[in-house]
Design an enzyme around this catalytic site. Structure first.
Site, PDB file in Angstrom:
ATOM      1  N   SER A 222      51.822  24.370  -8.249  1.00  0.00           N
ATOM      2  CA  SER A 222      51.071  23.249  -7.840  1.00  0.00           C
ATOM      3  C   SER A 222      51.957  22.098  -7.126  1.00  0.00           C
ATOM      4  CB  SER A 222      50.415  22.663  -9.087  1.00  0.00           C
ATOM      5  OG  SER A 222      51.569  21.900  -9.948  1.00  0.00           O
ATOM      6  N   LYS A 223      51.362  21.218  -6.659  1.00  0.00           N
ATOM      7  CA  LYS A 223      52.021  20.055  -6.062  1.00  0.00           C
ATOM      8  C   LYS A 223      53.265  19.604  -6.736  1.00  0.00           C
ATOM      9  CE  LYS A 223      50.566  17.948  -2.078  1.00  0.00           C
ATOM     10  NZ  LYS A 223      51.553  18.707  -1.165  1.00  0.00           N
ATOM     11  N   ARG A 224      53.090  19.693  -7.971  1.00  0.00           N
ATOM     12  CA  ARG A 224      54.335  19.262  -8.926  1.00  0.00           C
ATOM     13  C   ARG A 224      55.724  19.932  -8.368  1.00  0.00           C
ATOM     14  NH1 ARG A 224      54.568  21.115 -13.489  1.00  0.00           N
ATOM     15  NH2 ARG A 224      52.825  22.374 -13.313  1.00  0.00           N
ATOM     16  N   GLY A 226      56.446  20.893  -5.435  1.00  0.00           N
ATOM     17  CA  GLY A 226      56.868  20.562  -4.296  1.00  0.00           C
ATOM     18  C   GLY A 226      55.714  20.914  -3.158  1.00  0.00           C
TER      19      GLY A 226
END
Ligand code: GLU
Length: 445
Positions: A222-224, A226
């Site tokens: 996910s976005k976490r 990167g």
């Protein structure tokens, strides 16, 4: 031995509600590989029935993301084909027609404006997934939330739009898909789709669900973790060839330690039966390694075209040089820098002296001794790496206690402003005598 089958038809069916993400790119790529491996067809279908969230801009971004990765399609909304239209929003009459047929046959019923498919108990809707193997499901398991009641399947919503599980069946059948290759998050939808295929008297395609992609911490990517969109990787300096190579290795291996490969090689070697259900980990070190290998192997002029945009972005006067010089500089740099962006940063001094000035000031150096050395270098009749190195060696042996590094390092700093660079005499040769003299004089004159 593989049995190739040129009847193979597969599709990538994104919803245009966002950019092309790693997961979407991965799914598209595996479909492409299977189509190309078999000399079959790869179809792009846009699932834009969520009118509120779908946009033409996202559709464009997804298509250009696919093109960037090198995934070309044989039929799609932009190029047409025999089984169009390829946008679900343009197929509403088709969905309506089959829904009415199901109602007429008593397999679905109307609830206001909506049409609902009846789920009958006692039906075996198991299937054999090419990747996940046998998946056993009974229709009795399709329950309303927190209840024992069987949950019927909405196929047309009250606003007239088809639902995903319904439209996907109609399209995959009418578009003659032989295989449905998609993310594992759709495994739970598959039994519902099988019920609809059966109700319409249609054959069910083969299913191959792709493993989940995890971040390094083993949590769903996910976005976490990167960058998630394919374009973010382009902007960081990863090359399409490397991205393709890297994504292909998420859940598949070519065997025999074949790690670095081209698109045609991957297509030749690809087998759906070698895809693993084990979740694949997105490993940046591996991506960097793959990118570095592809950068090394590139044709010099192609490599230049990858690096140039980053020099330009950094404001360097690229147009002051001819392409041959710049490409030669990058050939010298081969193997340095994991991304095109890094390579551009590490080689900026070939393009301009300005970053060198900004990076370095000579301190604590014996300028007089150094100038004696430089004078001999610049007196060379031949501005070639070998000749320059010979002069340097002779200088060292004829001066008591002199060490190569005490002379080569200041020269390296004056020319590049860097602690590490390719062989400094090779750099000097390529830059040319006038440029080197200018730089050395600036610091030591
Ligand atoms: N539009 C669906 C998605 O993006 C397609 C799933 C499928 O391939 O069936 O998840």
């Amino acid at each position: 031995m593989s049995d190739k089958n040129d009847n193979v038809r597969v599709r990538f069916a994104p919803s245009p509600t966002g950019a092309l993400h790693i997961g979407g790119g991965h799914t598209a790529l595996f479909n492409w590989l299977w189509a190309r491996h078999n000399n079959g067809k790869f179809i792009l279908r846009i699932e834009d029935t969520d009118l509120a969230r779908s946009t033409k801009e996202y559709e464009q971004t997804i298509m250009s993301g696919m093109k960037w990765l090198g995934l070309d399609w044989d039929e799609g909304p932009d190029i047409g084909g025999d089984y169009g239209p390829y946008r679900q929003s343009e197929r509403l009459e088709i969905y309506r027609e089959y829904a009415n047929k199901l109602v007429d046959e008593g397999k679905a019923y109307k609830d206001g404006e909506a049409i609902i498919f009846k789920v009958e108990p006692g039906q075996d809707i198991s299937f054999n997934d090419i990747v996940y193997g046998q998946i056993n499901v009974m229709s009795d398991g399709l329950k309303e939330q927190n209840s024992d009641k069987l949950k019927d399947i909405v196929i047309i919503k009250s606003d007239g739009m088809p639902t995903y599980n319904y439209a996907v069946v109609i399209d995959d059948h009418l578009m003659k898909m032989t295989h449905v290759i998609r993310g594992e998050d759709h495994i739970s939808n598959t039994p519902k789709q099988i019920l609809i295929y059966r109700a319409l008297g249609w054959d069910v395609p083969e299913f191959a669900h792709l493993p989940m992609i995890l971040g390094r911490d083993k949590k769903k990517l996910s976005k976490r973790h990167g960058a998630t969109s394919i374009y973010e990787y382009r902007d960081m300096g990863y090359m399409p060839d490397s991205m393709f190579n890297f994504l292909a290795l998420l859940g598949w291996s070519a065997g025999d330690d074949k790690e670095i490969f081209t698109r045609p090689q991957a297509a030749e070697w690809f087998e759906l039966s070698r895809v693993t259900k084990k979740a694949a980990v997105f490993d940046f070190d591996k991506l960097n390694y793959i990118n570095q290998e592809h950068l090394k192997a590139l044709d010099p002029m192609v490599r230049l075209s990858m690096i140039k945009p980053f020099w330009i972005e950094a404001g360097l006067p690229v147009s002051e040089h001819d392409d041959k010089y710049l490409a030669d500089a990058l050939t010298l740099m081969a193997g340095r820098g994991r991304t095109a962006k890094e390579m551009a940063e590490f080689s900026d001094y070939f393009v301009s002296f300005e970053p060198v000035k900004a990076r370095w000031t000579p301190e604590g150096l014996d300028k007089e001794k150094l100038n004696e050395f430089f004078a001999e270098l610049f007196a060379s009749s031949e501005w070639k790496a070998e000749a320059l190195e010979n002069i340097a060696r002779n200088f060292i042996t004829s001066h008591e206690g002199a060490k190569m590094k005490d002379y080569a390092m200041p020269l390296r700093f004056a020319l590049t402003g860097m602690k590490v660079s390719p062989g400094i005499f090779e750099v000097a040769q390529l830059m040319g005598k006038d440029e080197c003299e200018k730089r050395v004089k600036y610091f030591f004159g």
